[in-house]
Design a protein around this motif. Structure first.
Motif, PDB file in Angstrom:
ATOM      1  N   LEU A  68     -71.576 -91.657  19.321  1.00 45.04           N
ATOM      2  CA  LEU A  68     -71.919 -91.281  20.695  1.00 45.04           C
ATOM      3  C   LEU A  68     -71.998 -89.777  20.902  1.00 45.04           C
ATOM      4  O   LEU A  68     -72.744 -89.304  21.756  1.00 45.04           O
ATOM      5  CB  LEU A  68     -70.860 -91.836  21.670  1.00 45.04           C
ATOM      6  CG  LEU A  68     -70.681 -93.339  21.671  1.00 45.04           C
ATOM      7  CD1 LEU A  68     -69.553 -93.727  22.624  1.00 45.04           C
ATOM      8  CD2 LEU A  68     -71.976 -94.027  22.080  1.00 45.04           C
ATOM      9  N   HIS A  69     -71.194 -89.039  20.160  1.00 36.50           N
ATOM     10  CA  HIS A  69     -71.062 -87.611  20.449  1.00 36.50           C
ATOM     11  C   HIS A  69     -71.641 -86.747  19.329  1.00 36.50           C
ATOM     12  O   HIS A  69     -71.211 -86.840  18.178  1.00 36.50           O
ATOM     13  CB  HIS A  69     -69.581 -87.255  20.656  1.00 36.50           C
ATOM     14  CG  HIS A  69     -69.376 -85.818  21.046  1.00 36.50           C
ATOM     15  ND1 HIS A  69     -69.301 -85.414  22.359  1.00 36.50           N
ATOM     16  CD2 HIS A  69     -69.278 -84.705  20.285  1.00 36.50           C
ATOM     17  CE1 HIS A  69     -69.140 -84.105  22.394  1.00 36.50           C
ATOM     18  NE2 HIS A  69     -69.131 -83.646  21.153  1.00 36.50           N
ATOM     19  N   GLY A  70     -72.608 -85.902  19.722  1.00 36.22           N
ATOM     20  CA  GLY A  70     -73.039 -84.852  18.806  1.00 36.22           C
ATOM     21  C   GLY A  70     -74.201 -85.193  17.895  1.00 36.22           C
ATOM     22  O   GLY A  70     -74.417 -84.498  16.915  1.00 36.22           O
ATOM     23  N   GLY A 144     -64.109 -84.596  19.399  1.00 37.80           N
ATOM     24  CA  GLY A 144     -65.329 -84.962  20.123  1.00 37.80           C
ATOM     25  C   GLY A 144     -64.992 -85.411  21.538  1.00 37.80           C
ATOM     26  O   GLY A 144     -64.819 -84.587  22.443  1.00 37.80           O
ATOM     27  N   ASP A 145     -64.876 -86.723  21.716  1.00 37.89           N
ATOM     28  CA  ASP A 145     -64.646 -87.277  23.056  1.00 37.89           C
ATOM     29  C   ASP A 145     -63.219 -87.765  23.293  1.00 37.89           C
ATOM     30  O   ASP A 145     -62.918 -88.211  24.399  1.00 37.89           O
ATOM     31  CB  ASP A 145     -65.580 -88.481  23.289  1.00 37.89           C
ATOM     32  CG  ASP A 145     -67.045 -88.075  23.374  1.00 37.89           C
ATOM     33  OD1 ASP A 145     -67.336 -87.017  23.947  1.00 37.89           O
ATOM     34  OD2 ASP A 145     -67.893 -88.844  22.871  1.00 37.89           O
ATOM     35  N   VAL A 146     -62.347 -87.752  22.281  1.00 39.22           N
ATOM     36  CA  VAL A 146     -61.017 -88.351  22.492  1.00 39.22           C
ATOM     37  C   VAL A 146     -60.150 -87.517  23.434  1.00 39.22           C
ATOM     38  O   VAL A 146     -59.242 -88.050  24.059  1.00 39.22           O
ATOM     39  CB  VAL A 146     -60.245 -88.650  21.178  1.00 39.22           C
ATOM     40  CG1 VAL A 146     -60.975 -89.676  20.326  1.00 39.22           C
ATOM     41  CG2 VAL A 146     -59.956 -87.389  20.398  1.00 39.22           C
ATOM     42  N   GLY A 205     -64.842 -81.591  22.588  1.00 34.66           N
ATOM     43  CA  GLY A 205     -66.283 -81.746  22.748  1.00 34.66           C
ATOM     44  C   GLY A 205     -66.760 -81.296  24.118  1.00 34.66           C
ATOM     45  O   GLY A 205     -67.853 -80.743  24.261  1.00 34.66           O
ATOM     46  N   HIS A 206     -65.909 -81.549  25.127  1.00 32.33           N
ATOM     47  CA  HIS A 206     -66.253 -81.205  26.508  1.00 32.33           C
ATOM     48  C   HIS A 206     -65.068 -80.500  27.153  1.00 32.33           C
ATOM     49  O   HIS A 206     -63.996 -81.083  27.274  1.00 32.33           O
ATOM     50  CB  HIS A 206     -66.581 -82.459  27.320  1.00 32.33           C
ATOM     51  CG  HIS A 206     -67.618 -83.322  26.672  1.00 32.33           C
ATOM     52  ND1 HIS A 206     -68.959 -83.026  26.702  1.00 32.33           N
ATOM     53  CD2 HIS A 206     -67.501 -84.458  25.947  1.00 32.33           C
ATOM     54  CE1 HIS A 206     -69.625 -83.958  26.030  1.00 32.33           C
ATOM     55  NE2 HIS A 206     -68.767 -84.837  25.563  1.00 32.33           N
ATOM     56  N   GLY A 207     -65.275 -79.257  27.548  1.00 35.26           N
ATOM     57  CA  GLY A 207     -64.211 -78.531  28.237  1.00 35.26           C
ATOM     58  C   GLY A 207     -63.821 -77.261  27.510  1.00 35.26           C
ATOM     59  O   GLY A 207     -64.451 -76.860  26.528  1.00 35.26           O
TER      60      GLY A 207
HETATM   61 FE   LIG Z   1     -69.229 -86.471  24.228  1.00 38.39          FE
END
Ligand SMILES: [Fe+2]
Length: 226
Positions: A68-70, A144-146, A205-207
């Motif tokens: 899903l990510h990247g 990533g997204d965790v 991944g985000h932030g």
């Molecule tokens: Fe993501």
């Protein structure tokens, strides 16, 4: 364009809107001792970005974090950098059948980057198997997204949504991920493998990037699992 967080460690942060929420995204570039670049979660390419990457080294290994990510811009790297090899995360090879992957990421690093970058698979979740990386020379964890790290600088709507998903104000695991863990023991073992690394910084991944004391903050982010 790429900020150098530490020697041989670069991040490109750019805006990303997800269902109207500004969560941003981070691309990470690690320069290996031979000058090859290990790229995680590649951002879309522009001529300026191609030039900047060529200045940093030789783009060689292009990796997502998960299916899903990247993975969105990997095809651009294949076209722009003749030496690039694309790697799939578990499940991504089926999801992106348009890409000709050179390798599949798993629970241990490819020998070609293992001296600088270690990796492990985050297991135990119903639909997300994420590959986590650790840049040994700079003590940097790359997720990533965790975990997200959205803070007071985010727009109001994003802050409200972050609160709703239990992830406002610090490094935290989105509630939807917490509720969809399938094998808690496997997830705990994954967290323990991550915490066994000697890291001080985390790039999510985000932030926002956390520069200090990241291990404590990641440990606290997973307290709900214990
Ligand atoms: Fe993501």
């Amino acid at each position: 364009m790429f900020s150098e967080l530490a020697p041989d460690l670069f991040v490109l942060s750019e805006p990303l809107s997800f269902h109207g929420f500004e969560i941003g995204r981070n691309m990470v570039v690690v320069r290996l001792p031979d000058g090859d670049l290990f790229v995680n979660s590649p951002a879309g390419l522009t001529p300026d970005r191609v030039a900047a990457l060529n200045d940093l080294g030789t783009v060689r290994y292009v990796t997502p974090s998960s299916k899903l990510h990247g993975h969105l811009h990997m095809e651009e790297y294949e076209r722009a950098f003749p030496d690039a090899e694309l790697f799939a995360a578990p499940g991504l090879d089926r999801r992106r059948a348009d890409l000709a992957f050179d390798g599949l990421l798993g629970g241990s690093p490819d020998p070609r980057w293992a001296d600088s970058v270690d990796q492990t698979a985050f297991l135990g979740h119903r639909w997300l198997t994420e590959i986590e990386f650790f840049h040994r020379p700079t003590g940097t964890l790359i997720l990533g997204d965790v975990c997200y790290n959205l803070g007071p600088d985010a727009p109001l709507k994003t802050r409200l949504a972050a609160r709703l998903f239990g992830m406002f104000g610090g490094v935290s695991v989105p509630l939807d991920l917490r509720y969809t863990v399938k094998n808690e023991a496997a997830a705990r073992r994954s967290v323990e493998r991550i915490l066994a690394w000697d890291f001080e910084r985390v790039v999510v991944g985000h932030g926002r990037v956390v520069e200090r004391d990241a291990k404590r903050r990641v440990r606290e982010a997973f307290e709900w699992l214990y």
